[in-house]
Design a protein around this motif. Structure first.
Motif, PDB file in Angstrom:
ATOM      1  N   THR A 185       7.915   2.338   9.613  1.00  6.03           N
ATOM      2  CA  THR A 185       8.284   1.643   8.382  1.00  6.03           C
ATOM      3  C   THR A 185       9.094   2.536   7.449  1.00  6.03           C
ATOM      4  N   GLU A 186       8.791   3.839   7.412  1.00  2.85           N
ATOM      5  CA  GLU A 186       9.568   4.759   6.577  1.00  2.85           C
ATOM      6  C   GLU A 186      10.964   4.965   7.143  1.00  2.85           C
ATOM      7  N   ALA A 187      11.060   5.021   8.467  1.00  3.92           N
ATOM      8  CA  ALA A 187      12.384   5.153   9.092  1.00  3.92           C
ATOM      9  C   ALA A 187      13.241   3.936   8.780  1.00  3.92           C
ATOM     10  N   GLU A 188      12.646   2.743   8.854  1.00  4.82           N
ATOM     11  CA  GLU A 188      13.383   1.521   8.512  1.00  4.82           C
ATOM     12  C   GLU A 188      13.857   1.562   7.065  1.00  4.82           C
ATOM     13  N   ALA A 189      13.014   2.078   6.177  1.00  4.80           N
ATOM     14  CA  ALA A 189      13.391   2.168   4.769  1.00  4.80           C
ATOM     15  C   ALA A 189      14.555   3.127   4.577  1.00  4.80           C
ATOM     16  N   ILE A 190      14.509   4.287   5.232  1.00  6.33           N
ATOM     17  CA  ILE A 190      15.561   5.291   5.077  1.00  6.33           C
ATOM     18  C   ILE A 190      16.914   4.724   5.494  1.00  6.33           C
ATOM     19  N   PHE A 191      16.955   4.138   6.679  1.00 10.06           N
ATOM     20  CA  PHE A 191      18.237   3.652   7.184  1.00 10.06           C
ATOM     21  C   PHE A 191      18.672   2.366   6.476  1.00 10.06           C
ATOM     22  N   GLY A 192      17.746   1.442   6.279  1.00 11.43           N
ATOM     23  CA  GLY A 192      18.106   0.189   5.626  1.00 11.43           C
ATOM     24  C   GLY A 192      18.619   0.400   4.216  1.00 11.43           C
ATOM     25  N   LEU A 193      17.909   1.217   3.441  1.00  9.77           N
ATOM     26  CA  LEU A 193      18.341   1.473   2.066  1.00  9.77           C
ATOM     27  C   LEU A 193      19.633   2.275   2.034  1.00  9.77           C
ATOM     28  N   LYS A 222       8.969  -2.129   0.956  1.00 12.42           N
ATOM     29  CA  LYS A 222       8.458  -0.834   1.409  1.00 12.42           C
ATOM     30  C   LYS A 222       7.500  -0.239   0.379  1.00 12.42           C
ATOM     31  N   ALA A 223       7.739  -0.492  -0.898  1.00 10.93           N
ATOM     32  CA  ALA A 223       6.818  -0.013  -1.930  1.00 10.93           C
ATOM     33  C   ALA A 223       5.468  -0.720  -1.798  1.00 10.93           C
ATOM     34  N   ILE A 224       5.499  -2.016  -1.513  1.00  8.51           N
ATOM     35  CA  ILE A 224       4.259  -2.768  -1.303  1.00  8.51           C
ATOM     36  C   ILE A 224       3.512  -2.230  -0.088  1.00  8.51           C
ATOM     37  N   GLU A 225       4.250  -1.945   0.979  1.00  3.92           N
ATOM     38  CA  GLU A 225       3.621  -1.427   2.192  1.00  3.92           C
ATOM     39  C   GLU A 225       2.956  -0.082   1.954  1.00  3.92           C
ATOM     40  N   VAL A 273       1.419   1.144  -0.736  1.00  6.08           N
ATOM     41  CA  VAL A 273       0.155   1.160  -1.489  1.00  6.08           C
ATOM     42  C   VAL A 273      -0.707  -0.064  -1.246  1.00  6.08           C
ATOM     43  N   GLY A 274      -0.164  -1.080  -0.600  1.00 12.80           N
ATOM     44  CA  GLY A 274      -0.910  -2.306  -0.378  1.00 12.80           C
ATOM     45  C   GLY A 274      -0.651  -3.330  -1.460  1.00 12.80           C
ATOM     46  N   PHE A 275      -0.685  -4.595  -1.079  1.00  8.16           N
ATOM     47  CA  PHE A 275      -0.340  -5.659  -2.029  1.00  8.16           C
ATOM     48  C   PHE A 275      -1.283  -5.683  -3.221  1.00  8.16           C
ATOM     49  N   THR A 276      -2.577  -5.617  -2.964  1.00  3.87           N
ATOM     50  CA  THR A 276      -3.538  -5.765  -4.057  1.00  3.87           C
ATOM     51  C   THR A 276      -3.504  -4.594  -5.027  1.00  3.87           C
ATOM     52  N   SER A 277      -3.031  -3.434  -4.576  1.00  4.03           N
ATOM     53  CA  SER A 277      -2.991  -2.251  -5.452  1.00  4.03           C
ATOM     54  C   SER A 277      -1.620  -2.019  -6.074  1.00  4.03           C
ATOM     55  N   PHE A 278      -0.648  -2.809  -5.668  1.00  4.81           N
ATOM     56  CA  PHE A 278       0.740  -2.500  -6.031  1.00  4.81           C
ATOM     57  C   PHE A 278       0.978  -2.478  -7.539  1.00  4.81           C
ATOM     58  N   LEU A 279       0.557  -3.511  -8.241  1.00  5.73           N
ATOM     59  CA  LEU A 279       0.844  -3.589  -9.678  1.00  5.73           C
ATOM     60  C   LEU A 279       0.196  -2.448 -10.448  1.00  5.73           C
ATOM     61  N   ALA A 280      -0.943  -1.986  -9.989  1.00  5.98           N
ATOM     62  CA  ALA A 280      -1.633  -0.894 -10.686  1.00  5.98           C
ATOM     63  C   ALA A 280      -1.051   0.468 -10.328  1.00  5.98           C
ATOM     64  N   GLN A 281      -0.564   0.620  -9.083  1.00  2.93           N
ATOM     65  CA  GLN A 281      -0.170   1.949  -8.603  1.00  2.93           C
ATOM     66  C   GLN A 281       1.331   2.203  -8.609  1.00  2.93           C
ATOM     67  N   ILE A 294      11.032 -15.880   1.696  1.00  2.00           N
ATOM     68  CA  ILE A 294      10.341 -17.053   2.241  1.00  2.00           C
ATOM     69  C   ILE A 294      10.939 -17.426   3.597  1.00  2.00           C
ATOM     70  N   ALA A 295      12.267 -17.427   3.678  1.00  2.00           N
ATOM     71  CA  ALA A 295      12.926 -17.772   4.941  1.00  2.00           C
ATOM     72  C   ALA A 295      12.580 -16.778   6.047  1.00  2.00           C
ATOM     73  N   ASP A 296      12.383 -15.520   5.673  1.00  2.00           N
ATOM     74  CA  ASP A 296      12.059 -14.479   6.654  1.00  2.00           C
ATOM     75  C   ASP A 296      10.572 -14.413   6.975  1.00  2.00           C
ATOM     76  N   GLY A 297       9.764 -15.218   6.289  1.00  2.00           N
ATOM     77  CA  GLY A 297       8.330 -15.191   6.526  1.00  2.00           C
ATOM     78  C   GLY A 297       7.644 -13.965   5.963  1.00  2.00           C
ATOM     79  N   LYS A 298       8.238 -13.336   4.963  1.00  2.00           N
ATOM     80  CA  LYS A 298       7.671 -12.133   4.349  1.00  2.00           C
ATOM     81  C   LYS A 298       6.852 -12.550   3.130  1.00  2.00           C
ATOM     82  N   THR A 299       5.603 -12.936   3.389  1.00  2.00           N
ATOM     83  CA  THR A 299       4.774 -13.549   2.352  1.00  2.00           C
ATOM     84  C   THR A 299       4.456 -12.598   1.208  1.00  2.00           C
ATOM     85  N   ASP A 300       4.082 -11.351   1.534  1.00  2.00           N
ATOM     86  CA  ASP A 300       3.732 -10.410   0.463  1.00  2.00           C
ATOM     87  C   ASP A 300       4.936 -10.124  -0.425  1.00  2.00           C
TER      88      ASP A 300
END
Length: 309
Positions: A158-166, A193-196, A198-206, A230-236
């Motif tokens: 996931t970090e590799a995807e973030a590096i190249f994608g961004l 990637k930021a959500i991934e 720290v996790g969805f439930t902790s994201f707003l706090a962290q 939504i089209a990509d099915g990325k619910t979080d």
């Protein structure tokens, strides 16, 4: 020998960089080295793509030439920015354009897609997990200024995807700062990637900084990120975007067009987390009157409340 270089794969690249940087080389030696580099297999492409970041124009141009000779089309996005940017040293730009022409069979100026499209397409592919990476963790090659060569770094997929994608999204925006597709993929990638991390439930706090940046993107861009997620099915990603969108629109936006607002449409989309986030955001807006899709908001919230009771 070439056979030994092929066996070493990407691990041979730092040695080849060192050889190319040797000041005692004759005029013909660098060309012979580059010719031999072109016989390496495709596993060497990620390491040579990192050599494009060298501040030495001659070395970066040699890397571009080698990538064209190796013949792996996956090098095209890496070559695109140096080939298209006016700020690229002329020798590097020429070599990168020639490499792309060699890989595609068409001159750079007659490519079917613009450089911005090539870069944004590559960013979307990383965002959508469409790029086949060799395992997890992934070895990512980067230019190291202190060592003056490329070095490998092992990272989660996931970090590799973030590096190249961004990277590709940012390069697209450097070529065309107002390109909306590039803006959408950059924001989508950064937020997901930021959500991934720290996790969805902790994201707003962290990670309040990333959420603040997301909110600052404004309603138009957030609406597009939401629809695409939504089209990509990325619910979080969609749920967090809906929460951000609810912070930047006023209640009048819900009835501005005569059609359901993207935030309201999200209530009908798959995914309980998204449905709840969207319905909650709409309720927080405290709409003064009816709006398209209003009939679904209260039943959706009631359903969640009943399940929790």
């Amino acid at each position: 020998t070439v056979r030994h270089l092929r066996e070493a794969g990407p691990d041979a690249v730092p040695l080849l960089v060192e050889a190319l940087l040797q000041k005692r080389l004759s005029a013909e030696d660098p060309r012979r080295i580059v010719d031999n580099i072109g016989r390496l297999d495709h596993s060497a492409v990620p390491a040579f793509a990192a050599v494009l970041d060298s501040p030495d124009p001659t070395l970066a141009a040699d890397a571009a030439t080698a990538l064209g000779m190796i013949g792996d089309k996956r090098a095209i996005p890496h070559l695109t920015f140096p080939a298209a940017s006016p700020g690229t040293p002329p020798t590097v730009r020429t070599a990168a354009q020639a490499a792309i022409a060699r890989l595609t069979g068409q001159p750079f100026e007659r490519q079917p897609r613009t450089p911005v499209q090539v870069l944004t397409d590559a960013a979307w592919q990383f965002h959508r997990h469409q790029i086949q990476l060799p395992g997890d963790p992934v070895v990512v090659w980067e230019w190291n200024k202190e060592q003056n060569t490329v070095v490998p770094r092992e990272l989660p997929r996931t970090e590799a995807e973030a590096i190249f994608g961004l990277r590709f999204a940012k390069e697209a925006l450097r070529l065309s700062p107002n390109d909306r597709v590039a803006q959408v993929v950059q924001l989508s990638l950064a937020l997901e990637k930021a959500i991934e991390r720290v996790g969805f439930t902790s994201f707003l706090a962290q990670d309040q900084a990333t959420f603040a940046t997301t909110v600052a993107a404004g309603p138009s861009l957030l609406s597009e990120v939401l629809k695409t997620a939504i089209a990509d099915g990325k619910t979080d990603l969609a749920a967090m975007t809906a929460s951000a969108l609810g912070r930047v629109i006023d209640r009048n936006a819900l009835s501005a067009t005569g059609r359901p607002h993207p935030l309201v449409e999200s209530i009908y989309a798959p995914g309980r987390r998204l449905q709840f986030a969207a319905a909650k955001a709409v309720v927080k807006l405290a709409p003064a009157g009816s709006f398209p899709g209003a009939s679904r908001v209260v039943p959706m919230l009631a359903r969640f409340l009943l399940k929790q009771s």
